[in-house]
Scaffold this active site. Structure first.
Site: not given
Lengths: 348, 348
Positions: A249, A45-47, A238, A88
């Site tokens: 987030k 995860r994490g852009a 993001d 996503r």
């Protein structure tokens, strides 16, 4: 260095971020479907990290294909890109990375390249994005590190660290750089419900680097600020809209308001690939709603009464007016962001 | 009605709030030491509830004593009061309740009463406090219910409900009263880390009453407010200083700032016993720091890396300037609170 994701002859190896910090295990994604799965399940995860992961997913799709030419591969290529883009919705880096792979493929397609050429060029592009991501983090770190105080507490939310990128991190890259510059920083890490990226991931990677860290519950941020312990807030992003509003987030908007109320500078740190000038304002950013179970359960144990209503948006939008600066690898942007973003886009 | 605590011939029966919502079990405290234990371990919590619990603890101490007269009992009485007063430092209702029992005992002591008289009078005083608490909640409910909108979302933090009092609740009493007045209220309950009083207790008791409830993580409050879903915020209090600053569950101060930023009225609901005019401002309120394990573990499972720093203050202080009104059983107070509190104290 923390091995968030790594290319291997068998596929992409991911550290399993759902298992950290107590278990350091790895997941091998050997085809593009498995890459899509690790993104959906938040193993990665994490852009920035999911952008590069998707790029490797596209490359893997080409490597596993039996097509002989770019022309023959074209329809499968589209299917692969659609599958990865559907994982996503909020982080624009995902679409940016896939678009970049599409541009490379379009060139190969129009020149009727062989499948071997397709495979090599797509993998080379993914590798380039991996290397660029780390370089961008280092540059953002240098820009942002200079803005942090010589000593004191810095609050961060979620994990915008090495684990959210190919290495070094965005917001945590700024903290790492400040520490490398000799600044004495104590990090306050919001635990970041419901997925606990702060308590689990930020705490883990900062401890590995020996950077003093205190985990707090998200609802403790205001009292820590009021006690004078926080000199700056750094967070990732993001998606940054054309006017400087940004999605990050869930809870980032809370922190931004609290920082403003206490007169604390609030920095957003993200690579240029996070900027989406096609999205006019934060209101137009799609916000992913995730499973209620992330809120109702932990470690298999149910927390809430059966049947209660649950809300679980994974992100919120922080309006540009709360942002002291946007730190990118191209430079530090200040308000009004509609202008500074446009200017820097033209210059670079 | 929800049986938060109930007097029985064997002692005080408490619903075990550490086990809710999935398990409805009860703990019997048959002597004052056991009452102290249930307060420390948060089997019972909530400022009004622990006040009345301590009063019953004092009465139980007298009932279990072998002393023959008030004179003979006096030194043990002091020890009992000291033990109960040492359980938790922030909620002033605890000290208020013990002081009230001390005043009753002082009268018995000076009149050389028999132990039977001591036992009867102390138990009667505890019973009176129990009944007064419920009556005060109903009155606060009526005052506060009138302030809520005819329909819309109301956000609350922690549990200031029937479970935090002898019944009906303070902040949740206001919501119950509004619903009884025919208002269509949808409650947004902050889950309230680390102890999850919102997710576990508020959700449980509102569902039992059929009041529509959505549990959100604490860090979602700002985005729900920005979406226009919250018309008012109601919270309880553990101690209200002479200037209107008040201590309440950690995270209340966050919510107060967010409410102000979104132009949403923010109401503090507490019985008069929560007002501590001997404490000048919120800065002088002692804040309990609880075990790090409440943050690092859930359901026996560790969330954070070994050895990371943890902060776990159980309360924070909300400055009076964020408070739209303080709702007590004596009436609704408005700023400036230093004056309105003094005025109402003299009138009543």
């Amino acid at each position: 260095m923390i091995p968030t994701l790594a290319w291997t002859p068998e596929g992409v190896r991911f550290i399993d971020q759902t298992k950290l910090p107590l278990e350091e295990s790895y997941v091998l994604a050997s085809d593009y479907e498995q890459v899509a799965d690790v993104i959906v399940t938040m193993v990665v995860r994490g852009a920035p990290a999911i952008g590069v992961s998707a790029a490797y997913g596209v490359a893997l799709g080409a490597l596993r294909s039996n097509a002989k030419t770019a022309l023959e591969f074209a329809s499968v290529f589209e299917k692969i890109c659609a599958r990865l883009a559907g994982t996503r919705p909020t982080a624009v880096n995902l679409f940016w990375a896939i678009d970049r792979m599409k541009r490379v493929f379009a060139g190969l397609h129009s020149s009727s390249a062989s499948m071997k050429q397709v495979q090599e060029r797509l993998l080379a592009e993914a590798h380039a994005m991996y290397e660029e991501d780390i370089a961008a983090c280092k540059t953002m770190g240098a820009f942002g590190g200079a803005l942090l105080p010589d000593e004191g507490g810095v609050l961060t939310h979620c994990n915008a660290g090495a684990l959210a990128t190919c290495g070094y991190g965005t917001a945590l890259g700024v903290i790492r750089s400040a520490v490398e510059q000799g600044k004495r920083i104590h990090v306050y890490a919001d635990e970041t419900r419901p997925f606990l990226q702060g308590a689990r991931l930020t705490a883990w990677e900062l401890m590995a680097d020996g950077i003093p860290t205190t985990v707090i519950c998200d609802n403790m941020a205001a009292s820590v600020m009021r006690a004078g312990k926080i000199k700056a807030v750094v967070v990732g992003a993001d998606r940054i809209a054309a006017n400087g509003d940004f999605a990050n987030k869930i809870g980032t908007y809370n922190v931004a308001i609290l920082a403003k109320e206490h007169g604390i500078p609030f920095y957003c740190v993200a690579p240029w690939s996070t900027i989406d000038t096609a999205t006019a304002t934060g209101d137009a950013i799609p916000i992913e709603e995730r499973s209620a179970k992330e809120v109702t359960h932990h470690g298999g144990k149910q927390l809430t009464p059966h049947g209660v209503g649950i809300s679980n948006p994974a992100f919120d939008v922080t309006p540009a007016k709360y942002v002291s600066a946007i730190i990118t690898e191209r430079g530090v942007l200040r308000a009004p962001y509609a202008e500074s973003l446009k200017e820097m886009e033209l210059v670079s």
